[in-house]
Design a protein around this motif. Structure first.
Motif, PDB file in Angstrom:
ATOM      1  N   SER A   1       0.835  -1.205  -0.011  1.00  0.00           N
ATOM      2  CA  SER A   1       0.114   0.107   0.071  1.00  0.00           C
ATOM      3  C   SER A   1       0.808   1.346   0.028  1.00  0.00           C
ATOM      4  O   SER A   1       0.444   2.205  -0.712  1.00  0.00           O
ATOM      5  CB  SER A   1      -0.999   0.194   1.339  1.00  0.00           C
ATOM      6  OG  SER A   1      -1.960  -1.024   1.183  1.00  0.00           O
TER       7      SER A   1
ATOM      8  N   VAL B   1       2.379   2.547  -3.521  1.00  0.00           N
ATOM      9  CA  VAL B   1       1.578   2.794  -4.609  1.00  0.00           C
ATOM     10  C   VAL B   1       1.743   4.325  -4.812  1.00  0.00           C
ATOM     11  O   VAL B   1       1.444   4.909  -5.821  1.00  0.00           O
ATOM     12  CB  VAL B   1       0.281   2.232  -4.721  1.00  0.00           C
ATOM     13  CG1 VAL B   1       0.164   0.841  -4.712  1.00  0.00           C
ATOM     14  CG2 VAL B   1      -0.522   2.689  -3.433  1.00  0.00           C
TER      15      VAL B   1
ATOM     16  N   THR C   1       3.581   1.606 -10.154  1.00  0.00           N
ATOM     17  CA  THR C   1       3.433   2.847 -10.221  1.00  0.00           C
ATOM     18  C   THR C   1       4.238   3.697 -11.072  1.00  0.00           C
ATOM     19  O   THR C   1       3.817   4.646 -11.757  1.00  0.00           O
ATOM     20  CB  THR C   1       3.455   3.561  -8.499  1.00  0.00           C
ATOM     21  OG1 THR C   1       2.573   2.904  -8.056  1.00  0.00           O
ATOM     22  CG2 THR C   1       3.357   4.908  -8.581  1.00  0.00           C
TER      23      THR C   1
ATOM     24  N   LEU D   1      -3.225   9.876  -3.630  1.00  0.00           N
ATOM     25  CA  LEU D   1      -3.564   8.469  -3.428  1.00  0.00           C
ATOM     26  C   LEU D   1      -3.037   7.846  -2.155  1.00  0.00           C
ATOM     27  O   LEU D   1      -3.499   6.855  -1.704  1.00  0.00           O
ATOM     28  CB  LEU D   1      -3.004   7.585  -4.477  1.00  0.00           C
ATOM     29  CG  LEU D   1      -3.413   6.189  -4.661  1.00  0.00           C
ATOM     30  CD1 LEU D   1      -4.719   5.819  -4.936  1.00  0.00           C
ATOM     31  CD2 LEU D   1      -2.696   5.414  -5.924  1.00  0.00           C
TER      32      LEU D   1
ATOM     33  N   SER E   1      -4.605   5.173   0.690  1.00  0.00           N
ATOM     34  CA  SER E   1      -4.008   3.982   0.913  1.00  0.00           C
ATOM     35  C   SER E   1      -3.506   3.747   2.615  1.00  0.00           C
ATOM     36  O   SER E   1      -3.815   2.706   2.919  1.00  0.00           O
ATOM     37  CB  SER E   1      -2.492   3.947   0.340  1.00  0.00           C
ATOM     38  OG  SER E   1      -2.908   3.998  -1.331  1.00  0.00           O
TER      39      SER E   1
ATOM     40  N   TYR F   1      -3.806   1.979  -7.753  1.00  0.00           N
ATOM     41  CA  TYR F   1      -4.011   1.336  -6.500  1.00  0.00           C
ATOM     42  C   TYR F   1      -4.541  -0.097  -6.555  1.00  0.00           C
ATOM     43  O   TYR F   1      -3.666  -0.906  -5.903  1.00  0.00           O
ATOM     44  CB  TYR F   1      -5.230   2.057  -5.792  1.00  0.00           C
ATOM     45  CG  TYR F   1      -5.531   1.426  -4.428  1.00  0.00           C
ATOM     46  CD1 TYR F   1      -5.004   1.993  -3.318  1.00  0.00           C
ATOM     47  CD2 TYR F   1      -6.663   0.473  -4.357  1.00  0.00           C
ATOM     48  CE1 TYR F   1      -5.188   1.339  -2.064  1.00  0.00           C
ATOM     49  CE2 TYR F   1      -6.517  -0.029  -2.866  1.00  0.00           C
ATOM     50  CZ  TYR F   1      -6.164   0.437  -1.976  1.00  0.00           C
ATOM     51  OH  TYR F   1      -6.402  -0.355  -0.717  1.00  0.00           O
TER      52      TYR F   1
ATOM     53  N   TYR G   1      -8.787  -3.603   1.648  1.00  0.00           N
ATOM     54  CA  TYR G   1      -8.647  -3.394   0.101  1.00  0.00           C
ATOM     55  C   TYR G   1      -9.486  -2.642  -0.466  1.00  0.00           C
ATOM     56  O   TYR G   1      -9.574  -1.604  -1.198  1.00  0.00           O
ATOM     57  CB  TYR G   1      -8.338  -4.740  -0.712  1.00  0.00           C
ATOM     58  CG  TYR G   1      -8.382  -4.430  -2.166  1.00  0.00           C
ATOM     59  CD1 TYR G   1      -7.344  -3.670  -3.009  1.00  0.00           C
ATOM     60  CD2 TYR G   1      -9.616  -4.784  -2.941  1.00  0.00           C
ATOM     61  CE1 TYR G   1      -7.359  -3.193  -4.235  1.00  0.00           C
ATOM     62  CE2 TYR G   1      -9.602  -4.394  -4.448  1.00  0.00           C
ATOM     63  CZ  TYR G   1      -8.588  -4.080  -5.043  1.00  0.00           C
ATOM     64  OH  TYR G   1      -8.790  -3.472  -6.309  1.00  0.00           O
TER      65      TYR G   1
ATOM     66  N   GLY H   1      -9.840   0.944   0.564  1.00  0.00           N
ATOM     67  CA  GLY H   1      -8.977   1.796  -0.055  1.00  0.00           C
ATOM     68  C   GLY H   1      -9.093   1.873  -1.575  1.00  0.00           C
ATOM     69  O   GLY H   1      -8.864   3.138  -1.994  1.00  0.00           O
TER      70      GLY H   1
ATOM     71  N   ALA I   1      -9.668   5.540  -3.249  1.00  0.00           N
ATOM     72  CA  ALA I   1      -9.102   5.846  -4.846  1.00  0.00           C
ATOM     73  C   ALA I   1      -9.859   6.139  -5.641  1.00  0.00           C
ATOM     74  O   ALA I   1      -9.455   7.106  -6.419  1.00  0.00           O
ATOM     75  CB  ALA I   1      -8.080   4.483  -5.195  1.00  0.00           C
TER      76      ALA I   1
END
Length: 375
Positions: free
Chosen positions: A116, A119, A128, A145, A149, A316, A358, A361, A365
């Protein structure tokens, strides 16, 4: 392709595609080489280990340790490569000599937090960096971002900390730090800051900034007489993960070839059948099964047309999605090789908590992407 090209025009087209592919790979290679050399130096000199123990008190509760581990791994992996961040964090966890169940919980958190943290900065994750180098996102967008994250990492720490009420005594291990090591650490941080500022303000390619920073590092080492026969500064280039770089070389050359012969058109089929947000969410599942580097390379080479906000979401997804399975990321593979008792099955027991974190997040995102202007 060169041998069976139907004519000179086709052969020139293949040559042009090869040149473009080699240039992309060289840019990625040189950037990673510079960044990984910095980290290899600081790691061998004990700077990273010393920093870790300075952040930890002599005695700490298990639940606060979970959150402190999450934040440290998140921040550290933004600056260093995922493998180094995982190795250092796992070494600290193993030194605590906790019961296997608690060690596994902390390890699962490390894998998710490391992926995480990577990214949000081009220094932290290869996918990334690849998406950035293709002009799909900007450094400023990536920095935004980092907020969703981090929230996802803290949510996972909260979920995993249930039932942890004990206290842990930590034996602090300190390594003497030389003045030159402190100066080189400052150069590394200054290089990262200069890379961000230079790219945003003047459009300077990150690879140029990092090569310049690496040059300054070597000059400083010479000035401090660090470059001596028993520990020459140039030898630290040999300490980086060249296996990883060779893997990237092979994968990206193959993906470039597949793109040239138009095999990758099938990759875009999912984006033609589903909304981009849903397709990007599913990319996380794929990145947990297939390595995220070739997956990202295939998506970039297939020329998918998406808004800049959706590219943030995809960044992400492919960066963190590999955390859903222990085999889905380099961090997971490294953790499994170091922690006895961490297997595919034991990691899979936490799939519910990982999916929740996830998804939180991913939702964050998506909101960040919605705030960006449509390009």
């Amino acid at each position: 392709m060169f041998i069976f090209a139907p004519g000179e025009t086709a052969q020139l087209s293949v040559k042009h595609s090869l040149g473009e592919n080699i240039a992309e790979i060289a840019t990625l290679w040189l950037f990673l080489l510079a960044a990984m050399t910095f980290v290899a130096y600081l790691n061998k000199k004990g700077m990273i280990e010393s920093l870790m123990f300075k952040l930890l008190p002599q005695s700490i509760g298990e639940r606060p340790l979970m959150f402190l581990t999450a934040i440290f791994c998140f921040l550290f992996s933004s600056l260093a490569d995922n493998i180094t961040a995982t190795l250092c964090s796992i070494a600290l966890i193993l030194s605590l000599q906790l019961p296997l169940e608690k060690t596994v919980k902390l390890t699962v958190l490390v894998v998710f937090a490391v992926n995480s943290g990577g990214v949000a900065l081009i220094t932290g994750d290869v996918t990334t960096l690849m998406i950035f180098l293709n002009g799909k996102v900007t450094i400023v967008n990536l920095l935004l971002l980092s907020f969703p994250s981090l929230i996802a990492v803290l949510c996972l720490a909260l979920l995993l900390s249930r039932g942890l009420n004990g206290t842990i005594e930590i034996r602090h291990q300190t390594t003497p730090v030389n003045r030159v090591d402190t100066v080189i650490a400052a150069i590394f941080l200054a290089t990262i800051a200069a890379t961000i500022i230079g790219n945003v303000a003047f459009g300077i390619p990150p690879v140029l900034s990092f090569l310049f920073g690496l040059s300054v590092m070597f000059l400083v080492a010479y000035f401090y007489k660090e470059d001596i026969e028993r520990d020459p500064i140039m030898d630290y280039i040999r300490l980086i993960e060249f296996e990883t770089l060779m893997f990237f070389l092979g994968v990206l050359l193959v993906v470039g070839t597949l793109q040239k012969i138009e095999v990758l058109t099938g990759v875009t089929a999912l984006y033609e059948q589903l909304p981009h947000t849903a397709a990007n969410y599913l990319m996380a599942i794929l990145s947990a099964v297939i390595d995220n580097v070739p997956l990202t390379a295939a998506l970039l080479k297939s020329d998918i047309s998406m808004a800049s906000g959706q590219w943030i979401v995809l960044t992400y997804a492919v960066g963190v999605g590999g955390s859903l399975l222990v085999i889905g990321s380099a961090a997971g593979i490294v953790a499994m090789s170091k922690v006895q008792g961490l297997t595919f099955a034991t990691y899979l027991r936490f799939i519910g908590q990982l999916l929740i974190a996830y998804t939180i997040g991913f939702g964050g995102a998506f909101l960040v992407g919605q705030l960006l202007p449509v390009v």
